[in-house]
Design a protein around this motif. Structure first.
Motif, PDB file in Angstrom:
ATOM      1  N   LEU A  34       0.830  -1.207   0.000  1.00 55.86           N
ATOM      2  CA  LEU A  34       0.000   0.000   0.000  1.00 55.86           C
ATOM      3  C   LEU A  34       0.863   1.256   0.000  1.00 55.86           C
ATOM      4  CD1 LEU A  34      -2.674   1.496   0.177  1.00 55.86           C
ATOM      5  CD2 LEU A  34      -2.674   1.113   2.648  1.00 55.86           C
ATOM      6  N   ALA A  35       1.931   1.250   0.789  1.00 49.15           N
ATOM      7  CA  ALA A  35       2.811   2.424   0.850  1.00 49.15           C
ATOM      8  C   ALA A  35       3.410   2.724  -0.526  1.00 49.15           C
ATOM      9  CB  ALA A  35       3.923   2.192   1.866  1.00 49.15           C
ATOM     10  N   GLN A  36       3.805   1.677  -1.236  1.00 51.39           N
ATOM     11  CA  GLN A  36       4.394   1.891  -2.570  1.00 51.39           C
ATOM     12  C   GLN A  36       3.350   2.362  -3.573  1.00 51.39           C
ATOM     13  OE1 GLN A  36       7.138  -0.773  -4.308  1.00 51.39           O
ATOM     14  NE2 GLN A  36       8.306  -1.110  -2.433  1.00 51.39           N
ATOM     15  N   VAL A  37       2.149   1.804  -3.480  1.00 49.21           N
ATOM     16  CA  VAL A  37       1.076   2.226  -4.387  1.00 49.21           C
ATOM     17  C   VAL A  37       0.712   3.681  -4.113  1.00 49.21           C
ATOM     18  CG1 VAL A  37      -1.335   1.864  -5.041  1.00 49.21           C
ATOM     19  CG2 VAL A  37       0.173  -0.095  -4.754  1.00 49.21           C
ATOM     20  N   GLU A  38       0.666   4.055  -2.844  1.00 51.29           N
ATOM     21  CA  GLU A  38       0.374   5.456  -2.486  1.00 51.29           C
ATOM     22  C   GLU A  38       1.439   6.386  -3.063  1.00 51.29           C
ATOM     23  OE1 GLU A  38      -2.101   6.900  -1.101  1.00 51.29           O
ATOM     24  OE2 GLU A  38      -3.062   5.676   0.423  1.00 51.29           O
TER      25      GLU A  38
END
Length: 226
Positions: A34-38
């Motif tokens: 999720l952090a990378q997608v954000e």
């Protein structure tokens, strides 16, 4: 032609980065994914697919419901023809307790893509929760066309049919469920309740007897030897 080539060359590394982020999810690192997608969303705020993955991961992790709703809402404004965008928006609204908004979004998703079992299942459940029984029965029935072995959904269909006054159809569904060991006790109880409501009390009592386990007869024991 030159513009098209440029767009393809631009999209390829973007997609590779998204694939790399989603690979972390496959490895069990949902939070890192999720952090990378954000981060990818921050780099390209108009990338609808990335917005959808951010919304999905946020829902999966159960954190940042408001942010997941924000991502899915922007995604559906960027690609209003994408049923998945409306579906994910519906999930965030349902989680937030806004059932009517969720229902409308699911109806849009299904209008865009009739063959969308997850959306159909969620819509059927929402309509049942709102006691919109006739509509719920219709959606449970449509869902079962794509998943005929979903016995839990068939039980829900029977309830929706009964509550909407279609009791003969409900009875037929419940009697069919009596053949399934796992659901037989629930189906027996629901069928007995339905028969009582129709005034068929003797039939209902016969079914209720099948719900009670037979009493074991204990052997008489001889007096203990002294």
């Amino acid at each position: 032609m030159t513009v098209l080539v440029a767009l393809v060359l631009f999209a390829a590394p973007h997609q590779a980065k998204l694939d790399s982020a989603l690979a972390l999810e496959q490895q069990g690192n949902d939070a890192q994914a999720l952090a990378q997608v954000e981060a990818l969303v921050a780099a390209d705020p108009t990338w609808d697919l990335c917005r959808l993955e951010a919304a999905r991961l946020g829902l999966k992790l159960g954190v940042g419901l408001e942010r997941a709703g924000w991502h899915s809402d922007i995604a559906r404004s960027l690609t209003p023809e994408n049923p998945r965008a409306h579906y994910l928006w519906a999930l965030t609204q349902d989680e937030a307790g806004r059932r009517e908004e969720a229902t409308r979004a699911l109806e849009v998703a299904l209008a865009l893509r009739h063959d969308f079992p997850d959306a159909r299942l969620r819509l059927a459940g929402l309509l049942s929760a709102q006691a919109r029984w006739k509509e719920a029965a219709r959606e449970w029935s449509r869902y079962l066309e794509s998943a005929p072995q979903a016995s839990g959904a068939r039980l829900q269909l029977a309830q929706a049919l009964a509550e909407s006054g279609q009791r003969k159809a409900a009875e037929a569904e419940l009697r069919a469920l009596l053949r399934l060991d796992a659901l037989r006790p629930v189906a027996l109880r629901k069928l007995a309740e339905l028969l009582h409501r129709e005034g068929r009390h003797e039939e209902a009592r016969q079914l209720e007897k099948r719900l009670s386990p037979p009493r074991r007869e204990l052997r008489s024991l001889k007096p203990s030897a002294r």
